[in-house]
Design a protein around this motif. Structure first.
Motif, PDB file in Angstrom:
ATOM      1  N   LEU B 136       0.837  -1.195   0.000  1.00  0.00           N
ATOM      2  CA  LEU B 136       0.000   0.000   0.000  1.00  0.00           C
ATOM      3  C   LEU B 136       0.878   1.254   0.000  1.00  0.00           C
ATOM      4  CD1 LEU B 136      -3.094   0.286   0.196  1.00  0.00           C
ATOM      5  CD2 LEU B 136      -2.766   0.912   2.555  1.00  0.00           C
ATOM      6  N   GLY B 137       1.902   1.223   0.832  1.00  0.00           N
ATOM      7  CA  GLY B 137       2.811   2.354   0.920  1.00  0.00           C
ATOM      8  C   GLY B 137       3.513   2.610  -0.399  1.00  0.00           C
ATOM      9  N   GLU B 138       3.929   1.540  -1.046  1.00  0.00           N
ATOM     10  CA  GLU B 138       4.650   1.692  -2.317  1.00  0.00           C
ATOM     11  C   GLU B 138       3.774   2.341  -3.373  1.00  0.00           C
ATOM     12  OE1 GLU B 138       7.876  -1.865  -1.923  1.00  0.00           O
ATOM     13  OE2 GLU B 138       6.263  -2.104  -3.380  1.00  0.00           O
ATOM     14  N   VAL B 139       2.520   1.890  -3.452  1.00  0.00           N
ATOM     15  CA  VAL B 139       1.604   2.457  -4.446  1.00  0.00           C
ATOM     16  C   VAL B 139       1.280   3.907  -4.107  1.00  0.00           C
ATOM     17  CG1 VAL B 139      -0.621   2.212  -5.546  1.00  0.00           C
ATOM     18  CG2 VAL B 139       0.621   0.193  -4.842  1.00  0.00           C
ATOM     19  N   LEU B 140       1.082   4.140  -2.807  1.00  0.00           N
ATOM     20  CA  LEU B 140       0.655   5.467  -2.352  1.00  0.00           C
ATOM     21  C   LEU B 140       1.717   6.523  -2.623  1.00  0.00           C
ATOM     22  CD1 LEU B 140      -1.986   6.136  -1.013  1.00  0.00           C
ATOM     23  CD2 LEU B 140      -0.861   6.094   1.185  1.00  0.00           C
ATOM     24  N   TYR B 141       2.993   6.149  -2.467  1.00  0.00           N
ATOM     25  CA  TYR B 141       4.049   7.153  -2.619  1.00  0.00           C
ATOM     26  C   TYR B 141       4.634   7.192  -4.013  1.00  0.00           C
ATOM     27  CZ  TYR B 141       3.919   8.167   2.278  1.00  0.00           C
ATOM     28  OH  TYR B 141       3.499   8.568   3.515  1.00  0.00           O
ATOM     29  N   THR B 142       4.147   6.359  -4.926  1.00  0.00           N
ATOM     30  CA  THR B 142       4.653   6.439  -6.305  1.00  0.00           C
ATOM     31  C   THR B 142       3.518   6.769  -7.266  1.00  0.00           C
ATOM     32  OG1 THR B 142       4.401   4.056  -6.453  1.00  0.00           O
ATOM     33  CG2 THR B 142       6.586   4.871  -5.940  1.00  0.00           C
ATOM     34  N   TYR B 144       0.162   7.023  -6.791  1.00  0.00           N
ATOM     35  CA  TYR B 144      -0.916   7.932  -6.395  1.00  0.00           C
ATOM     36  C   TYR B 144      -0.396   9.105  -5.587  1.00  0.00           C
ATOM     37  CZ  TYR B 144      -3.855   4.149  -7.964  1.00  0.00           C
ATOM     38  OH  TYR B 144      -4.451   3.202  -8.724  1.00  0.00           O
ATOM     39  N   MET B 145       0.871   9.470  -5.817  1.00  0.00           N
ATOM     40  CA  MET B 145       1.517  10.549  -5.065  1.00  0.00           C
ATOM     41  C   MET B 145       0.695  11.829  -5.114  1.00  0.00           C
ATOM     42  SD  MET B 145       4.192  10.885  -3.326  1.00  0.00           S
ATOM     43  CE  MET B 145       4.652  12.300  -2.365  1.00  0.00           C
ATOM     44  N   PHE B 146       0.255  12.210  -6.305  1.00  0.00           N
ATOM     45  CA  PHE B 146      -0.451  13.478  -6.479  1.00  0.00           C
ATOM     46  C   PHE B 146      -1.744  13.500  -5.663  1.00  0.00           C
ATOM     47  CE2 PHE B 146      -3.495  16.055  -8.971  1.00  0.00           C
ATOM     48  CZ  PHE B 146      -2.928  17.284  -8.697  1.00  0.00           C
ATOM     49  N   GLN B 147      -2.542  12.442  -5.805  1.00  0.00           N
ATOM     50  CA  GLN B 147      -3.810  12.383  -5.073  1.00  0.00           C
ATOM     51  C   GLN B 147      -3.569  12.406  -3.566  1.00  0.00           C
ATOM     52  OE1 GLN B 147      -2.991  10.651  -7.697  1.00  0.00           O
ATOM     53  NE2 GLN B 147      -4.731   9.967  -8.914  1.00  0.00           N
ATOM     54  N   PHE B 148      -2.529  11.686  -3.150  1.00  0.00           N
ATOM     55  CA  PHE B 148      -2.199  11.595  -1.736  1.00  0.00           C
ATOM     56  C   PHE B 148      -1.857  12.972  -1.169  1.00  0.00           C
ATOM     57  CE2 PHE B 148       1.007  10.479   1.591  1.00  0.00           C
ATOM     58  CZ  PHE B 148       0.132   9.852   2.450  1.00  0.00           C
ATOM     59  N   GLU B 149      -1.017  13.695  -1.917  1.00  0.00           N
ATOM     60  CA  GLU B 149      -0.618  15.019  -1.439  1.00  0.00           C
ATOM     61  C   GLU B 149      -1.786  15.984  -1.475  1.00  0.00           C
ATOM     62  OE1 GLU B 149       2.949  16.273  -3.378  1.00  0.00           O
ATOM     63  OE2 GLU B 149       4.093  15.331  -1.763  1.00  0.00           O
TER      64      GLU B 149
END
Lengths: 347, 200
Positions: B136-142, B144-149
């Motif tokens: 989950l972390g890997e996907v979130l920080y690569t 889906y970075m934009f959406q996450f931020e």
């Protein structure tokens, strides 16, 4: 005898065998835990007694050693009074909600490299989630009692626990970054190699903050405003008597032991020996973990005997304006240390 | 029926029951408690779907923090039961509008082609050592970075606006400055006066 037992055991279907074994493991954790809670109350009264130049309880049994048993018997035979106008269901469920998370969290605590009831990957998160759920027992008890004092106590606890949980969570993030795992067993194994390799040194501010937040989270002195005898009688459990009160008591002490165990595991190398490499005393063993837990429990008692109770606004200031900024800064420091592979700990 | 299915149906029954009770029960405290129950059962269902991280985070964030504050407010307000009964009719149109729109949204998702039995791939079972959190972390920080931020910026704006709304400067507050308190010296407060003993 053993053969006869084994032949009976082999008839039992495998899934049932697993169930029985797990149940036995749970008993093997909970029974000593309850016994330690009983004797922790005794130790508390004795230690605080000696700190204050008294002798503490010494009448029941040799040197007072049977005092906790006598207390338990007294509480069991007392009537549970349910106050008029109290919500009966919630009044009873309050103490249960307080003790259940305190016991359930022990499922993921590793006692040594192989003795873990549930070796979960997200162990750290699980513990954090369960310790935060424990507050409901207090809130519900305070509201269901239909008493102003109890209600005030519950409100104080809710605000206090929410505030300190943030600092606690950030401290755990630091541990997570340093060890690279959420699994409690792997966190201990990442600290291998003697007292200077343990995380208490590189994560020193987080270690101190975690332990102090733990004291606040368990509502122990000097953060025990939720009971504040001098202001609100006994806080959220004013209306409780007999066994219902005893269960709150058990939950509080079980939580203390849990916080002590978690501090030992995350910052002080769990079951690892401080003298790694030295023969005999350098061996990792359960006794090291127990010794560390006892040390932190002693600190809990020492705090109670030494510090005056915090004022409420001071508690809030300490949680929000001191602890949270420090943890955020230190997470950054730990992150940099891990990225640049600071020698000794993170290489 | 396998054990897993039995557990699934048990928890979904509890979930539906408790979510219904949130809106049905007269006492707002009970509504809040049933909401907590539904969060917990929902997290159990997610656990069944091997989403440990999300399940535990749901308990941690919603049960452990959000609902505590919720209970705090509901208990403090001490809402009268009869008042909330009158408001039921008043808010009925808005409630209906919201529930109809949610229903339509769910219907659109459920009838989409990806969820038809023949197309949908049943999830792969992972062994116990598989770390869902890491994935989950890997996907979130690569990916889906934009959406996450974006989400974090929105939350930050919400925090700042909440503080701005509640911040008020009060005069005559007897606030003690801890820094000043620490630096108090005996000479600042105590004055030793030499005087003769008084006789009555």
């Amino acid at each position: 005898m053993i053969d006869a037992f084994l032949s009976v055991w082999n008839i039992v279907p495998e899934s049932l065998q697993w169930l029985i074994l797990t149940m036995l493991k749970i008993v093997a954790i909970v029974a000593p835990l309850m016994l330690s809670v009983a004797y922790l109350t005794f130790a508390e009264r004795k230690i605080i007694g000696y700190i204050q130049v008294r002798t503490g309880p010494n009448r029941v049994g040799p040197k007072g050693w049977l005092q906790p048993i006598a207390d338990a018997v007294k509480l069991i035979f007392k009537e549970i009074v349910i106050p008029n106008g109290a919500n009966k269901f919630l009044f009873i469920i309050g103490p249960i909600l307080a003790i259940a998370p305190a016991l359930a969290a022990w499922a993921v605590i590793p006692f040594n490299e192989y003795w873990i009831l549930a070796d979960v990957n997200a162990g750290l998160l699980y513990v954090l989630a369960l310790t935060s759920v424990g507050v409901y027992g207090v809130i519900i008890a305070g509201w269901a009692s239909n008493s102003q004092y109890a209600f005030l106590g519950a409100m104080r606890t809710a605000a206090q626990i929410i505030s300190y949980e943030i600092a606690m969570g950030f401290a755990l993030v630091g541990v997570l970054v340093a060890s690279g795992s959420l699994n409690l067993r792997e966190i201990v194994l990442a600290q291998e190699g003697g007292v200077l390799h343990w995380f208490w040194l590189p994560l020193f501010p987080l270690f101190v903050i975690y332990f102090i937040s733990g004291v606040a989270e368990t509502n122990r002195a000097p953060f025990d405003v939720s009971e504040g005898e001098s202001e609100i009688v006994a806080g959220f459990h004013v209306e409780y008597s007999g066994m219902a009160f005893a269960i709150f008591f058990l939950a509080e002490y079980a939580n203390m032991i849990l916080i002590a165990a978690l501090t030992a595991i995350m910052f002080c190398g769990g079951w690892l020996s401080p003298f790694s490499g030295v023969p005999v005393i350098g061996e990792p063993s359960l006794f090291w973990l127990l010794a560390k837990i006892s040390f932190f429990l002693f600190l809990f008692l020492w705090f109670r005997a030494t510090f005056p109770r915090y004022r409420y606004d001071q508690i809030m200031r300490l949680g929000w304006k001191v602890f949270i900024p420090i943890t955020i800064v230190w997470i950054l420091v730990v992150g940099l240390a891990v990225v640049y592979q600071l020698p000794w700990w993170f290489d | 029926m396998s054990l897993e299915q039995i557990i699934f149906y048990l928890f979904s029954t509890i979930l539906i029951f408790s979510s219904l009770m949130v809106i049905i029960s007269r006492n707002p405290i009970f509504s809040a408690l049933f909401l907590i129950l539904s969060f917990v059962t929902c997290s159990c269902l997610w656990m069944l779907a091997e989403a440990e991280f999300l399940a535990i985070t749901l308990v941690l964030v919603y049960v452990g923090a959000v609902m505590v504050l919720f209970m705090f407010v509901v208990m403090m307000l001490n809402i009268q039961e009869s008042v909330s009964k009158e408001k039921f009719i008043k808010y009925l149109p808005v409630g209906l509008l919201v529930s109809v729109s949610i229903f339509v949204e769910m219907w659109l998702v459920l009838k989409s082609k990806n969820l038809v039995n023949e197309v949908a791939v049943s999830p792969i079972r992972h062994d116990a050592n598989y770390s869902n959190t890491k994935e989950l972390g890997e996907v979130l920080y690569t990916q889906y970075m934009f959406q996450f931020e974006l989400a974090s910026v929105i939350l930050l704006v919400a925090i700042i606006s909440a503080i701005a709304l509640t911040l008020r400067k009060r005069k005559n507050v007897k606030f003690q400055d801890p820094v000043k308190q620490i630096h108090v010296k005996k000479a600042d407060r105590v004055r030793v006066v030499a005087m003769k003993s008084e006789k009555l």
